[in-house]
Enzyme design. Structure first.
Site, PDB file in Angstrom:
ATOM      1  N   HIS A  24       0.855  -1.194   0.000  1.00  0.00           N
ATOM      2  CA  HIS A  24       0.000   0.000   0.000  1.00  0.00           C
ATOM      3  C   HIS A  24       0.887   1.238   0.000  1.00  0.00           C
ATOM      4  O   HIS A  24       2.117   1.126   0.043  1.00  0.00           O
ATOM      5  CB  HIS A  24      -1.025   0.011   1.145  1.00  0.00           C
ATOM      6  N   HIS A  48       1.626   3.783   1.997  1.00  0.00           N
ATOM      7  CA  HIS A  48       2.169   4.466   3.166  1.00  0.00           C
ATOM      8  C   HIS A  48       3.691   4.411   3.150  1.00  0.00           C
ATOM      9  O   HIS A  48       4.293   3.525   2.524  1.00  0.00           O
ATOM     10  CB  HIS A  48       1.641   3.831   4.454  1.00  0.00           C
ATOM     11  N   ASP A  70       6.072   3.452   5.137  1.00  0.00           N
ATOM     12  CA  ASP A  70       6.836   2.273   5.541  1.00  0.00           C
ATOM     13  C   ASP A  70       6.808   1.165   4.495  1.00  0.00           C
ATOM     14  O   ASP A  70       7.545   0.188   4.593  1.00  0.00           O
ATOM     15  CB  ASP A  70       6.357   1.754   6.893  1.00  0.00           C
ATOM     16  N   HIS A  87      -6.907  -1.239   6.763  1.00  0.00           N
ATOM     17  CA  HIS A  87      -5.927  -0.269   7.258  1.00  0.00           C
ATOM     18  C   HIS A  87      -5.864   0.942   6.333  1.00  0.00           C
ATOM     19  O   HIS A  87      -5.708   2.075   6.788  1.00  0.00           O
ATOM     20  CB  HIS A  87      -4.561  -0.939   7.359  1.00  0.00           C
ATOM     21  N   ASN A 121      -2.271   3.026  13.656  1.00  0.00           N
ATOM     22  CA  ASN A 121      -2.547   4.207  12.838  1.00  0.00           C
ATOM     23  C   ASN A 121      -3.799   3.988  11.989  1.00  0.00           C
ATOM     24  O   ASN A 121      -3.805   3.147  11.088  1.00  0.00           O
ATOM     25  CB  ASN A 121      -1.342   4.492  11.941  1.00  0.00           C
TER      26      ASN A 121
END
Length: 257
Positions: A116, A118, A120, A179, A210
């Protein structure tokens, strides 16, 4: 997949580096000694941990809200080169990770699967492109990456995509929102290993973490879709925390209640 939601630059989170020391963990399974190796860099910001001969977990230590947080991905040792599931927090960590695994396995990293958009997961996209490494993702992840200021991955993955890297079979699956809007999981059918990414919480997780870009009301359905598709799971690699089994999916469902 809808493409109308802008992800904030969030995180799922990480721990990785260069090969400086090796610790060996021994376990006894079926009266046979199994050696599992963990390799870390000098600073402890990067590690790779062996799941089996060809599958390793890479973990990088990143910073989120002022705290150091480890984030997991995979290293696949295939007959045609190395494949990563997710890069790292940033280009520096990603470069060091690549150099670490290429030195360890004496093979080049050829492909990365981004789960995804994000930081990280996709933080090292610039390094991947500079090195000519193919960065696979869904079209939605590519779109969100661009909106968040990252270079775009390929956007070549569908709801279900079956890939083969040398002798290694890999399936990617979009189970629905959770998420994030774009989170996918990765399945290794030869080993029954599931990379749940940040869709799946570790047993030590006490909450959902998160949720800035989360779809909490749809998350449970997405976990159920994973459970329906993959019924015989040997190991589950969460986005953060310790590797577990199917119980991680059930634990995530409990957190969502």
């Amino acid at each position: 997949m809808k493409k109308n939601t802008l992800l904030k630059v969030g995180l799922c989170v990480g721990l990785l580096g260069t090969i400086q020391f090796v610790s060996t963990i021994s376990s006894v399974q079926a009266s046979q000694k199994v050696e599992k190796t963990v390799i870390k860099n000098e600073t402890g910001t990067i590690s790779i941990s062996q799941l089996n001969k060809n599958v390793w977990v890479h973990t990088e230590l990143g910073s989120f809200n002022g705290e150091a947080v480890p984030s997991n991905g995979l290293v696949l040792n295939t007959s045609k080169g190395l494949v990563l599931v997710d890069s790292s927090w940033d280009d520096k960590l990603t470069k060091e990770l690549i150099e670490m695994v290429e030195k360890k396995f004496q093979k080049r990293v050829t492909d990365v699967i981004i789960t995804h958009a994000h930081a990280d997961r996709i933080g090292g996209i610039k390094t991947l492109k500079e090195r000519g490494i193919k960065a696979h993702s869904t079209a939605l992840t590519a779109e969100l990456a661009k909106k968040n200021g990252y270079e775009e991955p390929l956007g070549d993955l569908q709801t279900v995509t079956n890939l083969k890297f040398g002798n290694m079979k890999v399936e990617t699956f979009y189970p629905g929102k959770g998420h994030t809007e774009d989170n996918i999981v990765v399945w290794l059918p030869q080993y029954n290993i599931l990379v749940g990414g940040c869709l799946v919480k570790s047993t030590s997780a006490k909450d959902l973490g998160n949720v800035a870009d989360a779809y909490v009301n749809e998350w449970s359905t997405s976990i159920e879709n994973v459970l329906k598709r993959y019924r015989n799971i040997n190991a589950v690699v969460p986005g953060h925390g310790e590797v577990g089994d199917k119980g991680l999916l059930l634990h995530t469902l409990d957190l969502l209640k």
